[in-house]
Motif scaffolding. Structure first.
Motif, short mmCIF file in Angstrom:
data_model
loop_
_atom_site.label_atom_id
_atom_site.label_comp_id
_atom_site.label_asym_id
_atom_site.label_seq_id
_atom_site.Cartn_x
_atom_site.Cartn_y
_atom_site.Cartn_z
N VAL A 22 0.84 -1.18 0.00
CA VAL A 22 0.00 0.00 0.00
C VAL A 22 0.89 1.25 0.00
O VAL A 22 1.92 1.28 0.66
CB VAL A 22 -0.90 -0.01 1.27
CG1 VAL A 22 -1.73 1.25 1.36
CG2 VAL A 22 -1.78 -1.24 1.26
N ASP A 24 2.06 3.99 1.38
CA ASP A 24 2.08 4.57 2.72
C ASP A 24 3.51 4.98 3.02
O ASP A 24 4.45 4.23 2.70
CB ASP A 24 1.59 3.53 3.73
CG ASP A 24 1.40 4.10 5.12
OD1 ASP A 24 2.41 4.56 5.71
OD2 ASP A 24 0.27 4.06 5.63
N SER A 50 3.07 3.16 -8.06
CA SER A 50 2.34 2.55 -9.19
C SER A 50 1.78 3.66 -10.06
O SER A 50 1.79 4.84 -9.68
CB SER A 50 1.21 1.66 -8.66
OG SER A 50 0.24 2.45 -7.99
N LYS A 52 -1.24 4.56 -10.76
CA LYS A 52 -2.33 5.31 -10.14
C LYS A 52 -1.96 5.84 -8.76
O LYS A 52 -2.73 6.56 -8.14
CB LYS A 52 -3.58 4.45 -10.03
CG LYS A 52 -4.19 4.11 -11.38
CD LYS A 52 -5.47 3.32 -11.21
CE LYS A 52 -6.05 2.97 -12.57
NZ LYS A 52 -7.29 2.20 -12.43
N ASN A 54 -1.63 4.13 -5.98
CA ASN A 54 -2.24 3.40 -4.85
C ASN A 54 -1.25 2.48 -4.16
O ASN A 54 -1.46 2.10 -3.00
CB ASN A 54 -3.43 2.57 -5.33
CG ASN A 54 -4.55 3.44 -5.87
OD1 ASN A 54 -4.79 4.53 -5.36
ND2 ASN A 54 -5.22 2.96 -6.90
N TYR A 55 -0.21 2.08 -4.87
CA TYR A 55 0.77 1.13 -4.34
C TYR A 55 2.18 1.65 -4.56
O TYR A 55 2.42 2.48 -5.43
CB TYR A 55 0.62 -0.24 -5.02
CG TYR A 55 -0.72 -0.87 -4.76
CD1 TYR A 55 -0.94 -1.60 -3.60
CD2 TYR A 55 -1.77 -0.71 -5.65
CE1 TYR A 55 -2.18 -2.15 -3.33
CE2 TYR A 55 -3.01 -1.26 -5.40
CZ TYR A 55 -3.21 -1.98 -4.23
OH TYR A 55 -4.44 -2.53 -3.96
#
Length: 87
Positions: A22, A24, A50, A52, A54-55
């Motif tokens: 994730v 973070d 990533s 987008k 998100n990761y």
């Protein structure tokens, strides 16, 4: 974990672990903390988001001393809550 690392690699060796998790700010530091526990060293992780966002993927080169050592690192990295995949 039943792998064939000992048949494919000569130990000790450097192995790059790629951890995807994730997005973070704590992900990279948690990965490094885990590595310091199992393979102390001076690490410079490469973090890439990533498409987008998100990761994140965290890549780290680690000196592993045996098949069991490598398997332990894979297992322990996978236990981190933010982690989704360890390659």
């Amino acid at each position: 974990m039943d792998t064939r690392f000992d048949e494919l690699l000569d130990f000790p060796t450097f192995q790059t672990f790629k951890v995807m998790g994730v997005a973070d700010e704590k992900l990279a530091s948690q990965v490094i903390a885990c590595l310091q526990e199992h393979a102390p060293g001076d690490y410079a992780p490469s973090v890439k988001p990533s498409a987008k966002g998100n990761y994140h993927s965290v890549s780290v080169s680690v000196r592993v001393t045996s098949k069991e050592h490598m398997e332990t690192i894979y297992t322990e990295l996978a236990k981190i809550e933010l982690v989704r995949v360890v390659l």
